[in-house]
Write a protein that holds these residues in place. Structure first.
Motif, PDB file in Angstrom:
ATOM      1  N   TYR A  20     -21.121   3.812  30.703  1.00  0.00           N
ATOM      2  CA  TYR A  20     -20.167   2.930  30.048  1.00  0.00           C
ATOM      3  C   TYR A  20     -20.613   2.698  28.608  1.00  0.00           C
ATOM      4  O   TYR A  20     -21.782   2.413  28.373  1.00  0.00           O
ATOM      5  N   ARG A  21     -19.690   2.803  27.700  1.00  0.00           N
ATOM      6  CA  ARG A  21     -19.990   2.597  26.287  1.00  0.00           C
ATOM      7  C   ARG A  21     -19.388   1.277  25.838  1.00  0.00           C
ATOM      8  O   ARG A  21     -18.231   0.969  26.145  1.00  0.00           O
ATOM      9  N   TYR A  22     -20.185   0.511  25.075  1.00  0.00           N
ATOM     10  CA  TYR A  22     -19.733  -0.789  24.600  1.00  0.00           C
ATOM     11  C   TYR A  22     -19.950  -0.895  23.098  1.00  0.00           C
ATOM     12  O   TYR A  22     -20.979  -0.435  22.578  1.00  0.00           O
ATOM     13  N   TRP A  23     -18.983  -1.551  22.444  1.00  0.00           N
ATOM     14  CA  TRP A  23     -19.029  -1.760  20.999  1.00  0.00           C
ATOM     15  C   TRP A  23     -18.850  -3.234  20.680  1.00  0.00           C
ATOM     16  O   TRP A  23     -18.104  -3.942  21.371  1.00  0.00           O
ATOM     17  N   GLY A  24     -19.510  -3.677  19.624  1.00  0.00           N
ATOM     18  CA  GLY A  24     -19.212  -4.985  19.080  1.00  0.00           C
ATOM     19  C   GLY A  24     -17.957  -4.930  18.230  1.00  0.00           C
ATOM     20  O   GLY A  24     -17.340  -3.875  18.058  1.00  0.00           O
ATOM     21  N   GLN A  25     -17.603  -6.083  17.661  1.00  0.00           N
ATOM     22  CA  GLN A  25     -16.375  -6.168  16.873  1.00  0.00           C
ATOM     23  C   GLN A  25     -16.583  -5.670  15.453  1.00  0.00           C
ATOM     24  O   GLN A  25     -15.607  -5.417  14.732  1.00  0.00           O
ATOM     25  N   GLY A  26     -17.837  -5.531  15.040  1.00  0.00           N
ATOM     26  CA  GLY A  26     -18.150  -5.046  13.709  1.00  0.00           C
ATOM     27  C   GLY A  26     -18.364  -6.175  12.716  1.00  0.00           C
ATOM     28  O   GLY A  26     -17.817  -7.274  12.860  1.00  0.00           O
ATOM     29  N   THR A  27     -19.173  -5.890  11.719  1.00  0.00           N
ATOM     30  CA  THR A  27     -19.405  -6.826  10.616  1.00  0.00           C
ATOM     31  C   THR A  27     -19.344  -6.042   9.303  1.00  0.00           C
ATOM     32  O   THR A  27     -19.933  -4.968   9.182  1.00  0.00           O
ATOM     33  N   GLN A  28     -18.619  -6.576   8.340  1.00  0.00           N
ATOM     34  CA  GLN A  28     -18.383  -5.870   7.085  1.00  0.00           C
ATOM     35  C   GLN A  28     -19.582  -6.042   6.156  1.00  0.00           C
ATOM     36  O   GLN A  28     -20.041  -7.167   5.918  1.00  0.00           O
ATOM     37  N   VAL A  29     -20.033  -4.937   5.610  1.00  0.00           N
ATOM     38  CA  VAL A  29     -21.055  -4.935   4.568  1.00  0.00           C
ATOM     39  C   VAL A  29     -20.440  -4.298   3.328  1.00  0.00           C
ATOM     40  O   VAL A  29     -19.942  -3.169   3.389  1.00  0.00           O
ATOM     41  N   THR A  30     -20.462  -5.031   2.236  1.00  0.00           N
ATOM     42  CA  THR A  30     -19.930  -4.529   0.973  1.00  0.00           C
ATOM     43  C   THR A  30     -21.025  -4.593  -0.081  1.00  0.00           C
ATOM     44  O   THR A  30     -21.592  -5.667  -0.320  1.00  0.00           O
ATOM     45  N   VAL A  31     -21.314  -3.443  -0.673  1.00  0.00           N
ATOM     46  CA  VAL A  31     -22.341  -3.363  -1.709  1.00  0.00           C
ATOM     47  C   VAL A  31     -21.635  -3.079  -3.028  1.00  0.00           C
ATOM     48  O   VAL A  31     -21.093  -1.994  -3.237  1.00  0.00           O
ATOM     49  N   SER A  32     -21.635  -4.072  -3.892  1.00  0.00           N
ATOM     50  CA  SER A  32     -20.892  -3.945  -5.146  1.00  0.00           C
ATOM     51  C   SER A  32     -21.441  -4.927  -6.167  1.00  0.00           C
ATOM     52  O   SER A  32     -21.892  -6.022  -5.811  1.00  0.00           O
ATOM     53  N   SER A  33     -21.376  -4.525  -7.421  1.00  0.00           N
ATOM     54  CA  SER A  33     -21.771  -5.433  -8.498  1.00  0.00           C
ATOM     55  C   SER A  33     -20.560  -6.203  -9.025  1.00  0.00           C
ATOM     56  O   SER A  33     -20.703  -7.033  -9.921  1.00  0.00           O
TER      57      SER A  33
END
Length: 119
Positions: free
Chosen positions: A106-119
């Motif tokens: 069985y494969r399970y995933w979280g909902q995800g978290t956004q990472v943004t790398v920007s100046s």
């Protein structure tokens, strides 16, 4: 089974973030844990893997030397410490695991978290 990520956000190039994923609903200490990421218009890719005991460890070439995956089995938590972040690290980061019993895998995933790398 639940995987709940946290720790994402906006960070400048060269900065650091630590992602966390709290797991529940299965015997956390028995299974390897993975971090994946998916950037806009790109396929989801495996970033890092930690075994059930905390090692050996896999890293994608693009993050090796900058990211560190670890886990705390007492807290049912897996971490991804990200340093020297680059704009190309911008993506949604997902926690993932595969569990097994007599009936299958069985494969399970979280909902995800956004990472943004920007100046």
């Amino acid at each position: 089974v639940q995987l709940v990520e946290s720790g994402g956000g906006l960070v400048q190039p060269g900065g650091s973030l630590r992602l966390s994923c709290v797991a529940s609903g299965f015997t956390f200490s028995r299974y390897a844990m993975n971090w994946y990421r998916q950037a806009p218009e790109k396929e989801r890719e495996l970033v890092a893997t930690v075994t059930s005991a905390g090692g050996p460890i896999y890293y994608a070439d693009s993050v090796r030397g900058r990211f560190t995956i670890s886990r705390d089995n007492a807290k049912n938590t897996v971490y991804l410490q990200m340093s020297s972040l680059k704009p190309e690290d911008t993506a949604v980061y997902y926690c993932h695991t595969e569990t097994r019993d007599s009936r299958g895998t069985y494969r399970y995933w979280g909902q995800g978290t956004q990472v943004t790398v920007s100046s």
